[in-house]
Scaffold this motif. Structure first.
Motif, mmCIF file in Angstrom:
data_model
loop_
_atom_site.group_PDB
_atom_site.id
_atom_site.type_symbol
_atom_site.label_atom_id
_atom_site.label_comp_id
_atom_site.label_asym_id
_atom_site.label_seq_id
_atom_site.Cartn_x
_atom_site.Cartn_y
_atom_site.Cartn_z
ATOM 1 N N GLY A 321 0.801 -1.221 0.000
ATOM 2 C CA GLY A 321 0.000 0.000 0.000
ATOM 3 C C GLY A 321 0.828 1.263 0.000
ATOM 4 N N ILE A 322 1.956 1.258 0.703
ATOM 5 C CA ILE A 322 2.847 2.424 0.680
ATOM 6 C C ILE A 322 3.371 2.633 -0.741
ATOM 7 C CG2 ILE A 322 5.025 3.364 1.530
ATOM 8 C CD1 ILE A 322 2.767 3.389 3.606
ATOM 9 N N GLY A 323 3.690 1.540 -1.433
ATOM 10 C CA GLY A 323 4.102 1.649 -2.834
ATOM 11 C C GLY A 323 2.985 2.178 -3.718
ATOM 12 N N ASP A 324 1.733 1.766 -3.429
ATOM 13 C CA ASP A 324 0.591 2.315 -4.156
ATOM 14 C C ASP A 324 0.537 3.831 -4.012
ATOM 15 O OD1 ASP A 324 -0.135 -0.314 -4.679
ATOM 16 O OD2 ASP A 324 -1.788 -0.337 -3.237
ATOM 17 N N ALA A 325 0.692 4.305 -2.768
ATOM 18 C CA ALA A 325 0.615 5.747 -2.503
ATOM 19 C C ALA A 325 1.701 6.502 -3.246
ATOM 20 C CB ALA A 325 0.712 6.005 -0.997
ATOM 21 N N ALA A 326 2.908 5.929 -3.298
ATOM 22 C CA ALA A 326 4.011 6.591 -3.995
ATOM 23 C C ALA A 326 3.761 6.664 -5.494
ATOM 24 C CB ALA A 326 5.316 5.848 -3.714
ATOM 25 N N ASP A 327 3.107 5.673 -6.052
ATOM 26 C CA ASP A 327 2.804 5.647 -7.488
ATOM 27 C C ASP A 327 1.629 6.569 -7.814
ATOM 28 O OD1 ASP A 327 1.271 4.429 -9.947
ATOM 29 O OD2 ASP A 327 3.269 3.562 -10.070
ATOM 30 N N LEU A 328 0.561 6.468 -7.027
ATOM 31 C CA LEU A 328 -0.648 7.238 -7.319
ATOM 32 C C LEU A 328 -0.476 8.718 -7.019
ATOM 33 C CD1 LEU A 328 -3.590 7.300 -8.201
ATOM 34 C CD2 LEU A 328 -4.241 6.684 -5.854
ATOM 35 N N GLY A 329 0.316 9.042 -5.994
ATOM 36 C CA GLY A 329 0.445 10.442 -5.585
ATOM 37 C C GLY A 329 0.910 11.357 -6.698
ATOM 38 N N TRP A 330 2.007 10.975 -7.358
ATOM 39 C CA TRP A 330 2.544 11.875 -8.386
ATOM 40 C C TRP A 330 1.632 11.923 -9.614
ATOM 41 C CZ3 TRP A 330 4.166 10.914 -13.403
ATOM 42 C CH2 TRP A 330 4.426 9.598 -13.773
ATOM 43 N N LYS A 331 0.915 10.831 -9.863
ATOM 44 C CA LYS A 331 0.038 10.802 -11.031
ATOM 45 C C LYS A 331 -1.211 11.655 -10.820
ATOM 46 C CE LYS A 331 1.872 6.374 -12.564
ATOM 47 N NZ LYS A 331 1.696 4.917 -12.710
ATOM 48 N N LEU A 332 -1.814 11.568 -9.631
ATOM 49 C CA LEU A 332 -2.945 12.447 -9.326
ATOM 50 C C LEU A 332 -2.511 13.911 -9.391
ATOM 51 C CD1 LEU A 332 -4.883 10.774 -6.374
ATOM 52 C CD2 LEU A 332 -5.776 11.318 -8.642
ATOM 53 N N ALA A 333 -1.357 14.207 -8.807
ATOM 54 C CA ALA A 333 -0.867 15.587 -8.816
ATOM 55 C C ALA A 333 -0.636 16.076 -10.240
ATOM 56 C CB ALA A 333 0.422 15.686 -7.993
ATOM 57 N N ALA A 334 -0.073 15.218 -11.090
ATOM 58 C CA ALA A 334 0.192 15.613 -12.476
ATOM 59 C C ALA A 334 -1.094 15.944 -13.212
ATOM 60 C CB ALA A 334 0.941 14.489 -13.197
ATOM 61 N N VAL A 335 -2.122 15.129 -13.025
ATOM 62 C CA VAL A 335 -3.402 15.381 -13.693
ATOM 63 C C VAL A 335 -4.040 16.653 -13.156
ATOM 64 C CG1 VAL A 335 -5.736 14.483 -14.017
ATOM 65 C CG2 VAL A 335 -3.766 12.958 -14.267
ATOM 66 N N LEU A 336 -4.023 16.826 -11.853
ATOM 67 C CA LEU A 336 -4.633 18.012 -11.249
ATOM 68 C C LEU A 336 -3.864 19.280 -11.607
ATOM 69 C CD1 LEU A 336 -5.512 16.458 -7.783
ATOM 70 C CD2 LEU A 336 -7.146 17.234 -9.510
ATOM 71 N N ASP A 337 -2.559 19.165 -11.793
ATOM 72 C CA ASP A 337 -1.745 20.335 -12.174
ATOM 73 C C ASP A 337 -1.789 20.601 -13.677
ATOM 74 O OD1 ASP A 337 -0.955 21.024 -9.630
ATOM 75 O OD2 ASP A 337 0.903 19.852 -9.696
#
Length: 545
Positions: A321-337
């Motif tokens: 799950g920690i690996g999930d968060a590291a993968d999803l975090g930057w991708k959500l941020a990229a889309v939102l930015d």
């Protein structure tokens, strides 16, 4: 029911370790989030998490909390951070894996070492970091009941201190754990794989006198009982020397894991004598090896145990799950930015699904080998005959269980070989090994680690977007200008001697483009002729064909 419009762009249902990790990752990229947690602030859960493994600690280091977790560890320093196998606590030691969970010295292959600390310390560390970041809104006594989504966002209905309220966000991330109601009823998602691997139990107990009964061995982070009962049980200290976790998998036939009296009798047999003990919480759970067919459903995403369930044999549950968060975090941020393309969020399912399959398979193998398979008759006998049996079992354990407790392949060796946002170079790689970790700079792999001569980690110099590691004669100016014009965060890291030669041997090419989650997105001796296509692929604007 009131409607509020001031919810941050990302709503997270569940403020356990994985939900909080995602909120932290987003916040460090400037993305606000709200965490809805149905527990009260004081309520604690009976959790199996004890080890934050090497890979997760690398992310904790990036989030600024690796040392804080070590400081928050409540387990006494009298407890050796070893794994020990004994017949009974009043019997014989069979084998020890010294420092299996915490290395005394840093590893050349990683920026961090593992930390063996119970869930209490993990949650405290993450909560403290959440509270230090003002753009995270943490709400206890708040349960997400349902959601509705459309092309514009997600509306969630939350039962909180003021009754039911409706909130809107651009994305909802479900981090509710293995019994997620939103996954089952909201998304109607069925897990796939190998369910019902074993019937297990976990009891948290208070036993202040237990520390005095360690006769066969020193107090250890994990004590496994290998005796002629073949009960598959183990003992793990939780704080000081008075709180413990007693675990068994699979539970012996005829034992009800919800019956404390039956489990206490097993514990007394394992220790070899009776003692004062108070049950705090616990009971039966079923060990599964399953995952959702995908983790992205429009604007609703699954993460952690809501997306996959793994055998605890290997300590990967929270760590995936920690690996999930590291993968999803930057991708959500990229889309939102605004610089992340339409393939970026779906790539989260593909990348983390591949990693989970690799880890689930390895943990299934760990689950399949235990005292039922390895214990031999005569293991508890005194004298030369018993010594010989125990020596043979010790050799069997070294062969069969080292990958569970000592090898790094499962932690560092997974790669994103099927990801649509990796720019491939045609490298033909052998299948990753759950046992032995072999660093590789081929696209999709975790970037090979190196300690620089100034004492810092290579990973300390990676940015929140992409970092172009330059090891040869390469002009990055055009790529930097193009990335800037598209709003893609990209920095250049040029390495000089005395580190250049060693990094060149590790990476085998003149340059590598590394993501903030440490995975290689591209490598080569010269930049591609079509730089737009390179950026299109790694940002998810187009998929790799």
């Amino acid at each position: 029911m009131s409607v509020r419009q001031d919810v941050p762009p990302v709503a997270i249902s569940g403020a356990g370790p994985v939900g909080m990790a995602l909120a932290i990752d987003l916040a460090l990229r400037g993305i606000p989030s709200v965490l809805f947690e149905k527990r009260s602030e004081e309520e604690r859960i009976v959790a199996r998490a004890n080890m934050t493994n090497v890979r997760s600690m690398e992310h904790f280091r990036r989030w600024g909390i690796a040392d804080a977790l070590r400081d928050n560890d409540p387990v006494s320093t009298e407890v050796q951070r070893d794994v020990a196998f004994v017949t009974r606590l009043s019997g014989h030691e069979i084998l020890r894996f010294p420092r299996a969970y915490e290395w005394s010295e840093r590893l050349p292959i990683a920026s961090e070492v593992a930390e063996w600390a119970p869930n209490e310390a993990i949650e405290k560390t993450l909560r403290d970091r959440v509270r230090s970041l003002p753009i995270i809104d943490l709400r206890f006594d708040s349960e997400v009941l349902s959601f509705e989504q459309d092309d514009q966002g997600v509306t969630v209905t939350v039962d909180g201190p003021n009754g039911e309220e409706s909130h809107t966000a651009q994305y909802l991330v479900v981090a509710e754990g293995s019994r997620s109601k939103l996954r089952r009823e909201g998304l109607n998602v069925r897990m796939e794989g190998h369910p019902n691997l074993a019937r297990s139990f976990l009891w948290h107990i208070y036993a202040p006198g237990l520390a005095e009964l360690w006769k066969a061995t020193e107090m250890s982070s994990m004590l496994l009982f290998y005796n002629e009962d073949r009960a598959g049980d183990s003992l793990v200290p939780q704080s000081g020397t008075d709180h413990w976790a007693y675990f068994a998998s699979p539970v012996p036939d005829g034992v009800d894991g919800d019956d404390w009296e039956a489990c206490r009798a097993m514990l007394f047999r394992a220790i070899g004598e009776e003692f004062e003990v108070e049950p705090l919480a616990g009971g039966t759970f079923i060990t599964h090896s399953i995952q959702a067919p995908r983790y992205d459903f429009g604007r609703v995403l699954l993460i952690g145990d809501s997306a996959h369930m793994v055998s605890p044999m290997g300590g990967f549950g929270m760590n995936i799950g920690i690996g999930d968060a590291a993968d999803l975090g930057w991708k959500l941020a990229a889309v939102l930015d605004g610089w992340g393309g339409p393939a970026l969020i779906p790539s989260y399912s593909i990348e983390r699904g591949e990693a989970a399959r690799f880890i689930l398979k390895g943990c299934e193998s760990n689950q399949a080998v235990g005292p039922r398979e390895l214990v031999r008759d005569g293991i508890e006998e005194d004298g030369p005959i018993g010594d010989a049996v125990r020596a043979q079992v010790a050799e069997d354990i070294k062969i069969q269980k080292a990958r569970q407790f000592k090898r790094m392949g499962g932690q560092l060796g997974y790669r994103y070989s099927s990801s649509p946002v990796i720019f491939r170079d045609g490298t033909d790689q052998p299948a990753p090994s759950f046992e032995d970790y072999v660093p590789s700079s081929a696209p999709g792999n975790r970037a090979p680690h190196h300690w620089l001569k100034d004492g810092s980690s290579l990973y300390d110099h990676l940015g929140n977007g992409f970092t172009l590691l330059v090891l040869g004669d390469l002009d990055a100016g055009e790529l930097v200008r193009l990335a800037e014009s598209r709003g893609v965060p990209l920095q250049v890291l040029t390495v000089e001697e005395p580190d250049l030669a060693e990094l060149t041997m590790l990476y085998e090419t003149g340059a590598a483009l590394i993501r903030s989650d440490h995975h290689v997105a591209w490598r080569g001796d010269a930049l591609p002729d079509d730089l737009d296509r390179l950026l299109d692929v790694i940002t998810g604007s187009v998929s790799w064909a």
